[in-house]
Design a protein around this motif. Structure first.
Motif, mmCIF file in Angstrom:
data_model
loop_
_atom_site.group_PDB
_atom_site.id
_atom_site.type_symbol
_atom_site.label_atom_id
_atom_site.label_comp_id
_atom_site.label_asym_id
_atom_site.label_seq_id
_atom_site.Cartn_x
_atom_site.Cartn_y
_atom_site.Cartn_z
ATOM 1 N N TYR A 53 -1.386 74.491 30.054
ATOM 2 C CA TYR A 53 -1.225 72.772 30.390
ATOM 3 C C TYR A 53 -0.093 71.983 29.701
ATOM 4 N N TRP A 54 -0.976 72.289 28.058
ATOM 5 C CA TRP A 54 -0.209 71.211 26.605
ATOM 6 C C TRP A 54 1.059 71.565 26.968
ATOM 7 N N PRO A 55 1.311 72.368 27.486
ATOM 8 C CA PRO A 55 3.738 72.020 27.113
ATOM 9 C C PRO A 55 3.754 71.057 27.639
ATOM 10 N N LEU A 56 3.563 70.706 29.426
ATOM 11 C CA LEU A 56 3.724 69.852 30.109
ATOM 12 C C LEU A 56 2.989 68.428 30.016
ATOM 13 N N VAL A 57 1.753 68.583 28.815
ATOM 14 C CA VAL A 57 1.416 66.926 28.547
ATOM 15 C C VAL A 57 2.439 66.959 27.580
ATOM 16 N N VAL A 58 2.341 67.473 26.423
ATOM 17 C CA VAL A 58 3.766 66.755 24.963
ATOM 18 C C VAL A 58 4.544 66.454 25.716
ATOM 19 N N PRO A 59 5.618 66.060 26.758
ATOM 20 C CA PRO A 59 6.814 65.876 26.992
ATOM 21 C C PRO A 59 6.414 63.865 26.762
ATOM 22 N N ALA A 60 5.008 64.092 27.887
ATOM 23 C CA ALA A 60 4.308 62.687 27.805
ATOM 24 C C ALA A 60 3.932 61.680 27.010
ATOM 25 N N LEU A 61 3.907 62.902 26.195
ATOM 26 C CA LEU A 61 3.001 62.024 24.970
ATOM 27 C C LEU A 61 3.528 60.904 23.794
ATOM 28 N N PRO A 62 5.293 60.085 23.763
ATOM 29 C CA PRO A 62 5.736 59.843 23.177
ATOM 30 C C PRO A 62 5.632 58.341 23.768
ATOM 31 N N ARG A 63 5.142 58.526 25.556
ATOM 32 C CA ARG A 63 5.480 56.823 26.146
ATOM 33 C C ARG A 63 3.807 57.349 27.023
ATOM 34 N N PRO A 64 2.678 57.106 26.688
ATOM 35 C CA PRO A 64 1.606 57.509 27.784
ATOM 36 C C PRO A 64 0.621 56.181 28.166
ATOM 37 N N GLN A 65 1.996 54.687 27.921
ATOM 38 C CA GLN A 65 1.256 53.790 27.957
ATOM 39 C C GLN A 65 0.848 53.833 29.650
ATOM 40 N N LEU A 66 -0.508 53.120 29.912
ATOM 41 C CA LEU A 66 -0.914 53.283 31.535
ATOM 42 C C LEU A 66 0.097 52.267 32.621
ATOM 43 N N ASP A 67 0.354 51.372 31.176
ATOM 44 C CA ASP A 67 1.529 50.392 32.705
ATOM 45 C C ASP A 67 2.549 50.704 33.159
ATOM 46 N N ARG A 68 3.060 51.657 32.392
ATOM 47 C CA ARG A 68 4.629 52.066 32.458
ATOM 48 C C ARG A 68 4.637 53.014 33.703
ATOM 49 N N LEU A 69 2.876 53.816 33.199
ATOM 50 C CA LEU A 69 2.801 54.277 34.864
ATOM 51 C C LEU A 69 2.900 53.909 36.088
ATOM 52 N N ILE A 70 1.887 52.836 35.981
ATOM 53 C CA ILE A 70 1.823 51.896 36.520
ATOM 54 C C ILE A 70 2.601 51.531 37.671
ATOM 55 N N LEU A 71 3.614 51.089 36.347
ATOM 56 C CA LEU A 71 5.112 50.818 37.137
ATOM 57 C C LEU A 71 5.575 52.037 38.079
ATOM 58 N N GLY A 72 5.547 53.017 36.912
ATOM 59 C CA GLY A 72 7.014 53.525 37.730
ATOM 60 C C GLY A 72 6.042 54.521 38.873
ATOM 61 N N VAL A 73 5.261 54.329 39.327
ATOM 62 C CA VAL A 73 4.329 54.957 40.749
ATOM 63 C C VAL A 73 4.610 53.785 42.066
ATOM 64 N N PHE A 74 4.679 52.236 41.418
ATOM 65 C CA PHE A 74 5.148 51.433 42.545
ATOM 66 C C PHE A 74 6.517 51.622 42.076
ATOM 67 N N VAL A 75 7.304 51.547 41.824
ATOM 68 C CA VAL A 75 8.525 51.635 41.691
ATOM 69 C C VAL A 75 9.174 52.947 42.678
ATOM 70 N N ILE A 76 8.302 54.268 42.526
ATOM 71 C CA ILE A 76 9.121 55.697 43.193
ATOM 72 C C ILE A 76 8.107 55.322 44.894
ATOM 73 N N GLU A 77 7.305 54.947 44.990
ATOM 74 C CA GLU A 77 6.710 54.187 46.076
ATOM 75 C C GLU A 77 7.631 53.466 46.940
ATOM 76 N N ALA A 78 7.997 52.915 46.106
ATOM 77 C CA ALA A 78 8.809 50.935 47.045
ATOM 78 C C ALA A 78 10.395 51.836 47.180
ATOM 79 N N LEU A 79 10.944 52.598 45.707
ATOM 80 C CA LEU A 79 12.697 52.608 46.566
ATOM 81 C C LEU A 79 12.308 53.975 47.840
ATOM 82 N N TYR A 80 11.273 54.840 47.759
ATOM 83 C CA TYR A 80 11.197 55.619 48.494
ATOM 84 C C TYR A 80 11.038 55.336 50.371
ATOM 85 N N LEU A 81 10.349 53.816 49.870
ATOM 86 C CA LEU A 81 9.595 53.615 51.427
ATOM 87 C C LEU A 81 10.873 52.179 52.229
#
Length: 326
Positions: free
Chosen positions: A30-58
C-alpha cells in the motif's frame, strides 16, 4: 494551510521507504499509494476536500433531477427509484460526477492525479477481475445451498432484454462502485494514512464516512442502523484488500460483485433499484414510500439476519484474498 506547491511529478520524492517505517511492513504494497499524499497530508485540506466533493456532487444530482423533472418527468421518477432499466442505468451514470469531482478536488488541494490512488492500471484490472469472478462463483455456490428460493411469487424472468443490457449494466456498476472506491478507499484513506500511519486510523475513519453515506432518510430506524453497520464492515474488507494489494482493483471487484448480486439478479416488483433485475418477485416488506425496512424478522438491530450479512462479508473477503493469492 501550508501553501507549498506540490513537488515536480517527474522528480523522485525524498521520503522513507516502507521498510524504514515499521507500521507499514504488514501493508507494504500500500505504501506507493500513500507516497503521493505525503507532500500535503494536512487534515484540514482533507476535510475541506471531502466537504467540497460531497457539496458539488449533491449540486450535480440536484441539477440533474431538476432537469429531468422539467424535460422527462417519468424518467426523473425512475431515476429516483431505480425501478426501470433506464432509470437505474442513469442512476449508475450519475456516479461519474462523484468520480470527476473527487479527481478534481484531489488535484486542486493535494496536487494528486487519479492514478496516484488507483495504482498500476493493468495490475488493478487483473486483481479486480479475479476478485469479481471468484465472488460470483461464491454467490452461485450460496444460491445452490438451502434454504432455496420459493418461485411461487415469481412474476417474471426478463431474459429478453436482460442479456442485451448486461454489458451496459456491468459498465454502470463499474462506474458506480469505482467512484465510491475512488473517494473512500482511494482519496480519503490514503490521505489519512499519510497523516496518521496507524492502520486503526486509516481503515476506520474512511469507513465511518462510507457507512454514514449509506444512511437512507426513507428507511426505518432499525433498517438504517443495520445497513450502516453492514456498510462499515464491508468497507473495512475493501480497505484491507486495497492495502494488501497496492491498487484499488481488488476493492472495486469486491464492491462490484456485491452490487451485481444485489442489482442484477433478484428484485421485487416496483421496488427501488429493481430496474435491471433478471427475476422479479411480488413486492413484500415495503413501507408506504416503497422503501425496504429492516432485515427479515428483525425488530432489533443486532439480529441473526444482520449476523448472517456480516458473516457473508467476511466470507467474501476470505474468498477475495484466496483469489488474489493464485
Amino acid at each position: 494551510m501550508n501553501d507549498t506547491p506540490p513537488p515536480d511529478p517527474w522528480q523522485p520524492l525524498d521520503i522513507p521507504s516502507a521498510d524504514d517505517t515499521p507500521k507499514w511492513r504488514r501493508y507494504r504494497p500500500y505504501w506507493p499509494l500513500v507516497v503521493p499524499a505525503l507532500p500535503r497530508p494536512q487534515l484540514d485540506r482533507l476535510i475541506l476536500g471531502v466537504f467540497v466533493i460531497e457539496a458539488l456532487y449533491l449540486l450535480t444530482l440536484s441539477a440533474l433531477e431538476e432537469g429531468l423533472a422539467r424535460l422527462a418527468p417519468a424518467l426523473g421518477d425512475a431515476f429516483f427509484m431505480g425501478n426501470t432499466a433506464p432509470g437505474l442505468l442513469l442512476q449508475f451514470a450519475s456516479f461519474g460526477a462523484l468520480a470527476l469531482w473527487t479527481i478534481w478536488v484531489a488535484r486542486w488541494l493535494q496536487g494528486r492525479s487519479a492514478h496516484s490512488f488507483i495504482g498500476p492500471v493493468r495490475v488493478a484490472l487483473r486483481q479486480g477481475t479475479r476478485v469479481f469472478a471468484a465472488l460470483l462463483l461464491l454467490f452461485l455456490a450460496v444460491e445452490c445451498l438451502p434454504p432455496y428460493w420459493s418461485f411461487d411469487t415469481l412474476e417474471a424472468v426478463r431474459w429478453a432484454w436482460w442479456l442485451p443490457l448486461l454489458p451496459l449494466s456491468l459498465a454502470g456498476l463499474m462506474l458506480q462502485t469505482g467512484a465510491e472506491e475512488l473517494l473512500y478507499r482511494g482519496y480519503v484513506q490514503s490521505q489519512i494514512a499519510a497523516r496518521m500511519p496507524s492502520a486503526w486510523a486509516w481503515m476506520i475513519i474512511p469507513n465511518i464516512l462510507f457507512a454514514i453515506a449509506h444512511w437512507s432518510s426513507g428507511a426505518d430506524l432499525v433498517g438504517n442502523i443495520q445497513y450502516v453497520i453492514w456498510a462499515f464492515f464491508f468497507g473495512l474488507a475493501a480497505s484491507d484488500l486495497t492495502a494488501r494489494t497496492g491498487t484499488l482493483g481488488a476493492a472495486i471487484g469486491f464492491h462490484m460483485a456485491n452490487n451485481a448480486y444485489a442489482f442484477l439478479f433478484f428484485g421485487e416488483l416496483g421496488a427501488p433499484d429493481s430496474g435491471l433485475a433478471l427475476m422479479i418477485f411480488e413486492s413484500v416488506n415495503l413501507g408506504a414510500d416503497g422503501t425496504g425496512g429492516a432485515l427479515p424478522g428483525a425488530d432489533w438491530v443486532l439480529s441473526p439476519a444482520l449476523t448472517v450479512e456480516v458473516f457473508m462479508t467476511v466470507l467474501m473477503w476470505g474468498v477475495a484474498r484466496a483469489a488474489l493469492r493464485r
